[in-house]
Design a protein around this motif. Sequence first.
Motif, short mmCIF file in Angstrom:
data_model
loop_
_atom_site.label_atom_id
_atom_site.label_comp_id
_atom_site.label_asym_id
_atom_site.label_seq_id
_atom_site.Cartn_x
_atom_site.Cartn_y
_atom_site.Cartn_z
N LEU A 1 0.85 -1.19 0.00
CA LEU A 1 0.00 0.00 0.00
C LEU A 1 0.88 1.24 0.00
O LEU A 1 1.83 1.33 0.78
CB LEU A 1 -0.88 -0.01 1.25
CG LEU A 1 -1.66 1.28 1.55
CD1 LEU A 1 -2.76 1.49 0.53
CD2 LEU A 1 -2.24 1.24 2.96
N LEU B 1 0.54 5.47 -0.05
CA LEU B 1 -0.22 6.72 -0.12
C LEU B 1 0.70 7.81 -0.65
O LEU B 1 1.81 7.97 -0.16
CB LEU B 1 -0.73 7.13 1.28
CG LEU B 1 -2.05 6.52 1.71
CD1 LEU B 1 -1.87 5.06 2.05
CD2 LEU B 1 -2.63 7.26 2.91
N VAL C 1 -1.84 12.14 -0.29
CA VAL C 1 -3.31 12.04 -0.22
C VAL C 1 -3.89 13.23 0.55
O VAL C 1 -3.45 13.54 1.65
CB VAL C 1 -3.73 10.71 0.44
CG1 VAL C 1 -5.22 10.70 0.71
CG2 VAL C 1 -3.34 9.55 -0.46
N SER D 1 1.53 10.90 3.09
CA SER D 1 2.23 9.87 2.34
C SER D 1 2.84 8.86 3.29
O SER D 1 3.45 9.24 4.29
CB SER D 1 3.37 10.47 1.49
OG SER D 1 2.88 11.41 0.59
N THR E 1 -8.88 8.92 6.13
CA THR E 1 -7.78 8.35 5.35
C THR E 1 -8.13 6.95 4.87
O THR E 1 -7.97 6.61 3.70
CB THR E 1 -6.49 8.31 6.19
OG1 THR E 1 -6.20 9.62 6.64
CG2 THR E 1 -5.33 7.76 5.39
N ILE F 1 -8.54 5.30 1.15
CA ILE F 1 -7.75 4.16 0.69
C ILE F 1 -8.65 3.13 0.02
O ILE F 1 -8.30 2.56 -1.01
CB ILE F 1 -6.99 3.51 1.87
CG1 ILE F 1 -5.94 4.47 2.42
CG2 ILE F 1 -6.32 2.20 1.44
CD1 ILE F 1 -5.24 3.98 3.69
N VAL G 1 -3.74 6.72 -4.16
CA VAL G 1 -3.45 5.55 -3.34
C VAL G 1 -3.16 4.40 -4.28
O VAL G 1 -3.95 4.12 -5.17
CB VAL G 1 -4.64 5.19 -2.43
CG1 VAL G 1 -4.43 3.83 -1.78
CG2 VAL G 1 -4.85 6.25 -1.37
#
Lengths: 252, 316
Positions: free
Chosen positions: B10, B12, B15, B29, B51, B55, B66
């Motif tokens: 994953l 970020l 974002v 991030s 958040t 996601i 994402v």
Amino acid sequence: MSSFANLVVNEWFKLTKKRSFFVAFFIMLLMPLGIAFVMKNFMTDMELTQIGFLQSIIDFSGGGSVFVFLCMIYAASIVSGEHQLGTIKLLLIRAHSRSKILASKLVALLLFMLVLLLYSLLVGLLVYFIFFGFGNLDGSWFEVVKASAYTLVYTIVYLSIIFMLSILTKSTGATIGITFCIIFLEGVMTMLLSRYDFAKYVLFFNTNLQVYENGTPPMEGMSLGFSVAVIAIYLIAIVGIAFYVFKKRDVA
Amino acid sequence: MKVHEEDVVLRLQQVTKKAGKQVIVDQLSFDVRKGEIVGLLGPNGAGKTTTIRMIVGLIGMTGGDVLIKGHSIRSSFAKAISHVGAIVENPEFYPYMTGWDNLKQYQRMTIGITEERIKQVVEIVGLSEAMGKKVRSYSLGMRQRLGIAQALLHSPSILILDEPTNGLDPSGIREMRDYLKQIAQKEEIAILVSSHLLSEMEMMCSRVVVIQQGKFVHQQLIGAQQQGQEQTAANDIRIRVRELEKAEQVVRGLDGVQLVQLDTAASELEVSCNDEALALCVEELCRQQIGVYRIVEVKRSLEDEFLAWTGGSRIV
Ligand SMILES: Nc1ncnc2c1ncn2[C@@H]1O[C@H](COP(=O)(O)OP(=O)(O)O)[C@@H](O)[C@H]1O
Ligand SMILES: [Mg+2]
């Protein structure tokens, strides 16, 4: 099975696993029983045919209004119910687009409507046999088909409106409330607006296709084809808004 | 710690979520890698749920992206989300269906999940007995576990849980912790858990990402990883000795060992030094027959550090 069919199966179970699911079927059993009972005991002078009996059950301006009402109740929660339970979150984090999820709900709803209609006709037939025997077979089955078709068109219009409201409001109660306001206003509006020519483009002037049965259209320039076209355009717009909002919405 | 790009499950990237003028999440991030349990830590209202919603694509983002196994949740949602199992806020199910029927719902939504797999995940979360019961009758703890089962069904690469211990009693919290550790091992997946409880994160996670008011504040390895990393760094050590004054002279005379404080009541001195310097220090103390009673590392609690990162705003 295809993945879309699976989604429809899911929606079907969500409808049918509720305890309240059978209420609709129970009511659609009581209604013909009631009508038959009254006919048998208090209106003995009337000759009642099978066809006539089924028509009275399914015609949306008669007993069929119960059918329309039941379909509406089930439709009201199909999207808002997921919001209210919170299950919408788990539903939307699967590898399916939101449009597909929503389409599966719409299909399940139409399926429910058809099943309930067929059930009502079958039960109506049974009830008739029980009360009146196999006696009177006069009349054409086509009349029943037509009555069913008119009721379905009327139901589908309302289902699409409820479908959209259910998405916009995210609340079953609000959806049902607003729908009843619309139904109430429908009558008033039809009366008030009928003087104006543009009224023929208003959805509710076109939802009763039965009026074309006896020849004279309700307003000049209206015909069966015209009404069907108006309904189709409204349906596309209503369902289009529903899908657009559902797709774009932030799900909190 | 070595970073393998291919292990990033994953990611970020900057974002951001704005609601009107309010910035709820601000250019956040961070990465989560295979095999990690990462804690997303922040006080209530920090933006953890927001958040997580971004996601998993439940809400749109104002900026950034994402990536899940390299697929953007924005531009290839279905591909990206197929690697994710999640519970967002409370685990909510159809109360009028049994636990089993609820799981069947999610089975039908993904091609290739066998009944064996359902039984397997139910076994993992210890719900086998309750599968025939309506979810209406489940306790919160049971629904949390059903939520995890639901999230694991399609063998995701990352499990995302939003405050999974919220509302659970201490024994439930402990169970949850054990499940997650077990799952991380058995299923070989990455786990992202959010919480506002630092103590909980400390026990469960291998790394925490701290956010405050939607902004990245700090990230910190925890436990074994942390120690491994800090072998050459200075540690605080308390040494209890028989003769405190003599010991003080020894310590002052050594390079690489700093005297932090003297505790005459306990006859202890606290020094700061790395492993090698400590070895020398202990040798010297022994040689001079000062009498060493015990040597203890002083652990600064994560909580103290946390207060330092967030400038004093408390999370406990
Ligand atoms: N749709 C929204 N519009 C405006 N503000 C929001 C919205 N959603 C969340 N917030 C605000 O964003 C902040 C972060 O919320 P949230 O993500 O739920 O925090 P956490 O999960 O860390 O407690 C809160 O202050 C909340 O009030
Ligand atoms: Mg939250």
